[in-house]
Design an enzyme around this catalytic site. Structure first.
Site, PDB file in Angstrom:
ATOM      1  N   LEU A   1      -3.804   0.570   1.519  1.00 39.28           N
ATOM      2  CA  LEU A   1      -3.212   1.511   2.462  1.00 39.28           C
ATOM      3  C   LEU A   1      -3.770   1.335   3.871  1.00 39.28           C
ATOM      4  O   LEU A   1      -3.051   1.457   4.862  1.00 39.28           O
ATOM      5  CB  LEU A   1      -3.473   2.936   1.959  1.00 39.28           C
ATOM      6  CG  LEU A   1      -2.420   3.972   2.279  1.00 39.28           C
ATOM      7  CD1 LEU A   1      -1.045   3.503   1.869  1.00 39.28           C
ATOM      8  CD2 LEU A   1      -2.750   5.286   1.589  1.00 39.28           C
ATOM      9  N   CYS A   2      -5.082   1.026   3.962  1.00 38.38           N
ATOM     10  CA  CYS A   2      -5.668   0.907   5.297  1.00 38.38           C
ATOM     11  C   CYS A   2      -5.141  -0.323   6.031  1.00 38.38           C
ATOM     12  O   CYS A   2      -4.997  -0.319   7.244  1.00 38.38           O
ATOM     13  CB  CYS A   2      -7.195   0.891   5.213  1.00 38.38           C
ATOM     14  SG  CYS A   2      -7.829  -0.184   3.934  1.00 38.38           S
ATOM     15  N   THR A   3      -4.826  -1.374   5.272  1.00 39.88           N
ATOM     16  CA  THR A   3      -4.210  -2.565   5.886  1.00 39.88           C
ATOM     17  C   THR A   3      -2.852  -2.190   6.468  1.00 39.88           C
ATOM     18  O   THR A   3      -2.529  -2.511   7.613  1.00 39.88           O
ATOM     19  CB  THR A   3      -4.019  -3.668   4.828  1.00 39.88           C
ATOM     20  OG1 THR A   3      -5.294  -4.053   4.339  1.00 39.88           O
ATOM     21  CG2 THR A   3      -3.307  -4.870   5.412  1.00 39.88           C
TER      22      THR A   3
END
Lengths: 438, 184, 536
Positions: A208-210
Site C-alpha cells: 500500500l505504501c508503494t
C-alpha cells in the site's frame, strides 16, 4: 435414420474404442455395443460456459454424451468472441449458459444440454448429487474450491470406509494465456483442490505504501486510483463501487492514472493496461482453451467408459516455447481441511442439551476436545451455537448451553461445524437426532 | 492404480427428489477456516474482538487499547471483513478510528505487508491482529501512508508524541480534526 | 468448383481481440490479419485447427477437399451437419466455419488435393501456411517437398485413436520476440556502463538519512559494495560460493542501525542480498545468438536478405565494436524497492543507454544496407524491438519431410533403438504411425478398420520392416500394436480438438514470428496425457 435424429455410421469413431477391447484398456473395461448406450445415459455437469465451457460442451456432445447440464452466471461480452465460439455478436448481453446450450442442441441432434443461468451456490446438494461426472472450466479459484467442497461433502462413509458409489469424479481445467492444466479428482481417493491449493498462484498485490507514495510502475499508478482515490473521491456517487465493465468508470480511472503517472514521470499507462489492472484480466486464446478442454473431455470419456486408464492425475501444458506437457501425480494432503475429514456422526436425543454435546466432545475418548466451538446453518444462515474465547460471543451464546437441541432448531441430519484447538481444522459433524443413541 | 467403480451402475436421481432430510447450505471453506482461527485466537489483553452479529463470523471488529508505546491509552477500532476466498485471499481490514499514524491514512487504510503483498494462506487472524498490534508499538516512518506523521516521527519524536496525544484527546493536527479516542 | 463468402461490417477489434492482444500485441495481430491459410481436408482435426485460427482473426482461409460428407464425418466434426451428408465436405465446413468470425474471408475448393496439386501446384504456394490432415504418404511427400521449395510453412497433423501427431516443415523460421518465460535481467553489474557508474557515484550512502538510505534501489547498493569489494580484491568480483557469502555479509554490514543499535528494516538491502547470486552472474553472449552470428545468412548479406538477417548482421557488427563483445543493452530493469525518483532516474539511465546502443546498431545497419542496392525498409521501432530482444533471437532450421523419410538422421536412429522400448517415452508412437502409413500403402486401408485381430500380424510386419529399414534392433510391444489396430484409424473428437488447439497455436507462431514453434515433430499420448517433441 433412427427416431432420435441419429443416422448410420454416426458414432463409428468412438464405437471403435467402445466396442473393442485391448490390452491397454482399463481392466474393468468390457467391449460391448451397449457401452455407447451406457455413456449416453450419464448425466454430466459442465461448470462454466466460457472459454473452456464452450469447448467442453462441443467436445462432450461429439464424444456421445447427450445428458449435459451447464451452469454459468455470466452474460456474453464482446471480448469473449475471440474464443467462446458458440457466441456471436448478436448474442452480446445474453446469458452464456442459455446461448451455449441452444447452439449445441441445434447443431448436435439428440444432444440435450440444459442451461442454468445461475451461480453455482444457488444450487444445493440435491442438484450436484444428480450428476455422474462434473467438469469444471472456470477462471475463479473460489468457484473451483466451492465445487470441490460440494463434491467432497457428497461422499458417504460406512464404518469409516468410503462408499465408492458416492464418488462423483471432478475433472478440472484451467488456462492462462499459453499455459493450462487439467486434472482428474476422485473425491476422497485422490488429491482434491484444497489438498493442492498452493498450486494456484496467489493474487499479486502491491504494498500500500508503494501505491500511496513511491509508485514506480504504471500499474502502481492505476492501483492508486483504484484502491485509494476512488473510495475518497467517489466520482460516481456515494455507494458506487468500480465496475470494470462501465466505460465511464474506466475512462475516469485511466485519466487519473495518467495524471498520477505524469506527476512521477512514469511512462506506460495505457487504456489497455488500465483495463487489465482494474479487471485483473487474464490473457486468453482459443488454442489453449481448446487443448485443455479437449484433455478434460478425453478424461470424462475415459471415466465414463473405462476404455482407457484415466490421467493420474494432473497435467500442465505450456506452448510458449514448443509444446510442453508435464504429467504428475498430485498427492493428497493428509491434513486437507476438505477431503481428509471423514464426516462423523453425533447421535443425541432430541431433548439433549447443547451442554451435553460439549461434555460428550470433551469427555469421549475419541475426541477429548478442549474448548469446542459449534456453529451450524439454519435456513441457509450461519448460526453460532456456542463459542468460548471470544467474550462477546460467549456471552451471547452461553444461554444456548441450557437449551435442548430441539429448542435450538436443530433437525436430524443437521451439520454441526466444530472447531477445537486439538484438531488441525474445523470438523463437520452430522447430527443424528432421536432415539438411536447407544 | 485405483480400481474405479462403474459409473453406469449408479442410479442418479433428478433434482428435488430427495425428501425427509435437511437440505443444507454447503459449508464454505472460508467459514470452516475462520471458525478454527477464532477458536484458536489467543488475544493479548490489549485486544478484544466483537461480533455485531454473533452468527456472522465473517464480519467483526477489533478493538485495540495499547498499554505501552506512543499510543497507550488510546482506543482504536478496526473492521475485519473475511472475503469468501479466505484464506487464499487476505482478510480486509480497515481502521475505523481516525488515527495519527505513519502507516495508516486518514481513510483508515493500513499499510501492513501481511494484509497485501505478503499474505499467505498459512497466516491466520491471529497473525493479522499481532501485526496490527506491532504497528502501534513500532510505527514505521520509512514506508509511510501518512507522510506528515512519518516525517514528524523521523525528525522530531517528541513532537510526534505530542501530536499523537493531541489527536487522541481530540483536536486538530494541522488542518485535520481527530475525534477523541483516549480512554478516561 | 469453388466459392467464397465475404465478410461484413467491422467491429471494435481492439475490444473483441483484447484477451489475445495481451499476448502478441497489435504487431502480431496485424500479421495474423494478413495471413492466408490453406487447409487440406476438412476432417475433424482440420476444422478444429481452422476454428482456432478463425476465432483470433486470420485474414482468410481456403479449404481444399474433394470428399463427400459421410455419416461418420458428421459424427465427429462440429462444422458439418446431418443435412450435409453427400455434399462437398469443404464447402459445408467453409460455411459453418465462416460464421465464427465476420472478419475472416472464407473459401473452398471442391477438388481432391492430389488432383489439384497435379494441375496447379502453384496454387499452394500462395499461402502463408498450408495445413494438411489425412494425407497418404505419397501425397504428403509430394506436397511437402513442393512447399519446401517455395519456402511456405507446412504443418501436417494427425489424430489417430488416442494418439496425436504433428510435423512442421519449412527451411527456416526466425523469431525476434520469443517471449521467454524466465529470462534473466540484463543489468551488467559485472561490467557497469559509464552512465550507470556516474549515477551511482553521485549517490553517497554515507550522507543519507534512514528513509533515503532504505529507498536506494538495490542495483545501486550492489554496485556500491561491489566497488568496495573490488578495491579489496584486486578488482575482481565475487565468484565462488564463499566469496558471494562474504559479499552478502559485506552488504548486510551496510544496513543502518537504529538508536538501540539494532538494524533498521531496509527492504532494499534485503533485496540486494537476495539478488547477489543472479546479479553477479557474468554478462555473456547467449550461445544461441553466437550461433546465429555464424549463420551463412548473417555472414553473406545480399539484396534478397530478409530484414531479420540484416538486423542480425548490424547487431553482430555492434557487438564487435561498441558492444565490446556484448549485445546492445536491453534497457529494462525489474521493479524494486525505491522511492519513485531514484527508480525513474535509474530506469532512465538504462533506457538512455539502450537508446544509444540502438543508434549505434542503426549506424551499422545503414552501413550494411548501403553496400546493397536496395533502400532500407527497417524502421527505428523495429530496430529498437530487435535490440531489446537480441538475447532471445531464435533461428529454427528444420529438416524436410523427404529428408526424414529418405535419410533419417543417425542421431535419431541411435536414440530410437533405446527409446522405443522405454514405456514412458511416447516416441514409440511415431514408429507405429509410420508403420500404419506403410500399412496403408500396402493394403489401401488402415489396420483395424473392420477387424482388429486379423490385422495385428500385418501391422506387426510393417513395424518390423520399418525397423529393418532403419537398421534398428529393438522390439515394439505387441500390446501397442494391438492397441493401434483397436483404433482402426478412428478420429475421436476430443483428440482432434486437442491437436486442433496445438496446431493452430503453432501456425500462429509461424505467422506472427512470436513465441517459439517446436522443431519438428510432436507426439501426443492421450492415454497418459503426455507428449514428446523430437527432431526427425
Amino acid at each position: 435414420m433412427s427416431s432420435d435424429g441419429s443416422w448410420p455410421d454416426r458414432w463409428n469413431h468412438i464405437r471403435k474404442m467402445l466396442e473393442r477391447g485391448g490390452p491397454l484398456a482399463h481392466p474393468e473395461f468390457e467391449a460391448s455395443t451397449k457401452n455407447l448406450d451406457g455413456l449416453q445415459m450419464l448425466r454430466i455437469l459442465v461448470v462454466g460456459a466460457g472459454g473452456l465451457g464452450c469447448e467442453l460442451l462441443k467436445d462432450l456432445a461429439l464424444m456421445g454424451f447427450r445428458n449435459i447440464d451447464v451452469i454459468d452466471m455470466d452474460t456474453i461480452d464482446l471480448s469473449n468472441l475471440n474464443r467462446q465460439f458458440l457466441f456471436r455478436e448478436k448474442d452480446i448481453g445474453k446469458p452464456k449458459a442459455d446461448v451455449a446450450a441452444e447452439f449445441i442442441n441445434t447443431r448436435i441432434p439428440a444432444c440435450k444440454v440444459t442451461p442454468h443461468f445461475k451461480k453455482i451456490q444457488d444450487y444445493d446438494e440435491s442438484f450436484y448429487q444428480s450428476f455422474h461426472i462434473v467438469v469444471c472450466g472456470l477462471d475463479s479459484i473460489l468457484a473451483r474450491r466451492w465445487i470441490n467442497g460440494m463434491l467432497v461433502s457428497l461422499l458417504t462413509y460406512e464404518d469409516g470406509k468410503l462408499d465408492q458409489t458416492s464418488i462423483i469424479p471432478l475433472v478440472d481445467g484451467g488456462t492462462e494465456g499459453f499455459k493450462g492444466n487439467a486434472r482428474v479428482i476422485l473425491p476422497g481417493l485422490t488429491a482434491c483442490v484444497e489438498c493442492t491449493l498452493d498450486l494456484y498462484p496467489p493474487q499479486v498485490n502491491f504494498p500500500l505504501c508503494t501505491i500511496a507514495h513511491t509508485p514506480r510502475l504504471p500499474e502502481h499508478c492505476i492501483e492508486y486510483i483504484k484502491v485509494l482515490l476512488w473510495p475518497q473521491e467517489k466520482p460516481f456517487g456515494e455507494d458506487v463501487s468500480i465496475d470494470g465493465d462501465n466505460p465511464d468508470h474506466l475512462k475516469w480511472i485511466f485519466k487519473k492514472s495518467q495524471e498520477r503517472a505524469q506527476k512521477y514521470k512514469i511512462t506506460g499507462v495505457t487504456y489497455r493496461l488500465t483495463q487489465g489492472v482494474i479487471k485483473r484480466i487474464i490473457p486468453a486464446v482459443a488454442s489453449t482453451n481448446a487443448v485443455i478442454a479437449a484433455a478434460c473431455a478425453t478424461e470424462v470419456f475415459k471415466l465414463a467408459t473405462n476404455c482407457c486408464h484415466t490421467l493420474n492425475n494432473y497435467v500442465n501444458f505450456n506452448d510458449t516455447e514448443g509444446i510442453y506437457t508435464y504429467t504428475f501425480e498430485a498427492e493428497r494432503n493428509e491434513k486437507c481441511p476438505c477431503c481428509s475429514q471423514i464426516p462423523q456422526v453425533l447421535s443425541f436425543k432430541e431433548d439433549a442439551k447443547l451442554q451435553d454435546v460439549i461434555d460428550y466432545l470433551q469427555e469421549n475418548a475419541s475426541y477429548q476436545y478442549k474448548s469446542p466451538s459449534i456453529t451450524t446453518y439454519i435456513n441457509d444462515k450461519q448460526k453460532t451455537l456456542y463459542m468460548t474465547g471470544i467474550p462477546s460471543i460467549e456471552e451471547g451464546t452461553k444461554g444456548n448451553l441450557k437449551k435442548s437441541l430441539c429448542e435450538l432448531g436443530l433437525l436430524p441430519g443437521q451439520q454441526l461445524i466444530i472447531a477445537d484447538s486439538t484438531t488441525p481444522n474445523s470438523v463437520v459433524f452430522k447430527l443424528n437426532l432421536g432415539s438411536e443413541m447407544d | 492404480m485405483i480400481k474405479l467403480f462403474s459409473l453406469r451402475n449408479q442410479e442418479k436421481e433428478g433434482n428435488d427428489s430427495k425428501s425427509g432430510r435437511v437440505n443444507q447450505k454447503k459449508v464454505s471453506a472460508a467459514v470452516l477456516r475462520v471458525q478454527k482461527d477464532l477458536n484458536d485466537l489467543n488475544l493479548p489483553k490489549t485486544c478484544k474482538v466483537d461480533f455485531p452479529d454473533p452468527d456472522d463470523l465473517l464480519n467483526f471488529k477489533l478493538t485495540l487499547i495499547p498499554d505501552e508505546g506512543f499510543y497507550r491509552g488510546g482506543k482504536f477500532v478496526f473492521s475485519f471483513k473475511i472475503p469468501p476466498g479466505y484464506p487464499h485471499e487476505a482478510p480486509k481490514v480497515k481502521c475505523e478510528t481516525m488515527v495519527y499514524h505513519p502507516n495508516i491514512d486518514l481513510q483508515g487504510n493500513i499499510c501492513l505487508n501481511i494484509l497485501r503483498e505478503d499474505w499467505k494462506p498459512v497466516l491466520n487472524l491471529h497473525s493479522v491482529i499481532v501485526g496490527i498490534q506491532f504497528l502501534f508499538l513500532e510505527p514505521n516512518p520509512h514506508d509511510p501512508l501518512n507522510e506528515n506523521a512519518a516525517e514528524m516521527l523521523k525528525t522530531n519524536q517528541r513532537m510526534f508524541e505530542q501530536n499523537i496525544f493531541k489527536s487522541m484527546r481530540g483536536g486538530y493536527i494541522g488542518s485535520t480534526y481527530f475525534e477523541r479516542c483516549l480512554l478516561k | 468448383m469453388s466459392g467464397s463468402i465475404s465478410p461484413s461490417k467491422p467491429v471494435d477489434k481492439s475490444n473483441k481481440y483484447d484477451r489475445q492482444l495481451r499476448l502478441w500485441g497489435d504487431q502480431g495481430q496485424s500479421k495474423l490479419e494478413k495471413a492466408r491459410i490453406c487447409l487440406i481436408n476438412a476432417t475433424a482435426t482440420g476444422t478444429e485447427i481452422l476454428k482456432n485460427l478463425i476465432l483470433p482473426g486470420i485474414g482468410s482461409f481456403t479449404i481444399v477437399d474433394g470428399h463427400k460428407v459421410s455419416g461418420e464425418d458428421v459424427g465427429n466434426n462440429f462444422f458439418l451437419e446431418k443435412s450435409a451428408i453427400g455434399k462437398n465436405r469443404g464447402q459445408v465446413a467453409c460455411e459453418l466455419l465462416q460464421e465464427l468470425n465476420d472478419d475472416v474471408l472464407a473459401n473452398y475448393v471442391d477438388e481432391n488435393v492430389e488432383d489439384l496439386f497435379q494441375v496447379n501446384a502453384k496454387f499452394f504456394s500462395t499461402f502463408s501456411v498450408v495445413i494438411a490432415t489425412d494425407l497418404n504418404e505419397r501425397t504428403l511427400l509430394q506436397i511437402s517437398s513442393y512447399l519446401w521449395s517455395c519456402k511456405v510453412p507446412f504443418l501436417h497433423c494427425v489424430s489417430y485413436g488416442f494418439i496425436g501427431y504433428m510435423r512442421i516443415a519449412m527451411p527456416v523460421h526466425t523469431v525476434i520476440e520469443s517471449h521467454p518465460d524466465n529470462a534473466l535481467d540484463d543489468l551488467r553489474l559485472d561490467r557497469p556502463f559509464k552512465e550507470f557508474r556516474d549515477l551511482c557515484d553521485a549517490c553517497d550512502l554515507g550522507k543519507m538519512n534512514v528513509k533515503e538510505h532504505s529507498h536506494i534501489p538495490w542495483l545501486i547498493v550492489v554496485y556500491k559494495y561491489l566497488e568496495i569489494w573490488k578495491n579489496k580484491n584486486n578488482g575482481n568480483i565475487p565468484k565462488t560460493y564463499q566469496e558471494k557469502q562474504a559479499f552478502k555479509k559485506l552488504i548486510r554490514s551496510g544496513i543502518l542501525l537504529n538508536k538501540d543499535g539494532n538494524p533498521e528494516m531496509e527492504e532494499n538491502f534485503d533485496e540486494a542480498i537476495r539478488n547477489v547470486n543472479t546479479a553477479l552472474s557474468a554478462t555473456k553472449m547467449p550461445d544461441d545468438v553466437k550461433h546465429i552470428f555464424e549463420d551463412p545468412e548473417c555472414i553473406n548479406i545480399v539484396n534478397k536478405s530478409e530484414p531479420f538477417w540484416i538486423l542480425v548482421r548490424a547487431v553482430k557488427e555492434f557487438v564487435k565494436s561498441e558492444g565490446e563483445g556484448f549485445l546492445p543493452l536491453r534497457g529494462v530493469i525489474p521493479d524494486m524497492t525505491s522511492d519513485s525518483d531514484s527508480f525513474i532516474r535509474l530506469q532512465q539511465v538504462y533506457r538512455n543507454k539502450a537508446s544509444k546502443d540502438v543508434e549505434a546498431v542503426n549506424k551499422h545497419l545503414q552501413n550494411v544496407v548501403s553496400n546493397l542496392s536496395i533502400p532500407c525498409i527497417i524502421s527505428e521501432a523495429e530496430i529498437r524491438n530487435f535490440c531489446k530482444n537480441a538475447a532471445f533471437l531464435r533461428v529454427l532450421r528444420y529438416r524436410s519431410i523427404s529428408e526424414e523419410y529418405n535419410s533419417p538422421s543417425t542421431i535419431f536412429l541411435r536414440q530410437m533403438a533405446q527409446r522405443v522400448e522405454d514405456e514412458d517415452d511416447d516416441l514409440v508412437y511415431y514408429v507405429l504411425l509410420r508403420a500404419v502409413s506403410r500399412y496403408y500403402l500396402c493394403y489401401s486401408n488402415y489396420p483395424g478398420i473392420y477387424e482388429v485381430e486379423d490385422d495385428i500380424m500385418n501391422l506387426k510386419s510393417c513395424v518390423t520392416r520399418l525397423l529393418q529399414q532403419w537398421k534398428i534392433t529393438c522390439s515394439i510391444k505387441d500390446d501397442l500394436i494391438h492397441e493401434f489396430c483397436r483404433y482402426g484409424a478412428c478420429e475421436m473428437h476430443s483428440i482432434a480438438a486437442y491437436m486442433g488447439g496445438c496446431a493452430a497455436q503453432e501456425a500462429i507462431k509461424l505467422i506472427t514470428g512470436q513465441y517459439v514453434p517446436f522443431n519438428n515433430t510432436f507426439i501426443y499420448n492421450a492415454m497418459k496425457q503426455t507428449s514428446v517433441t523430437v527432431e526427425l
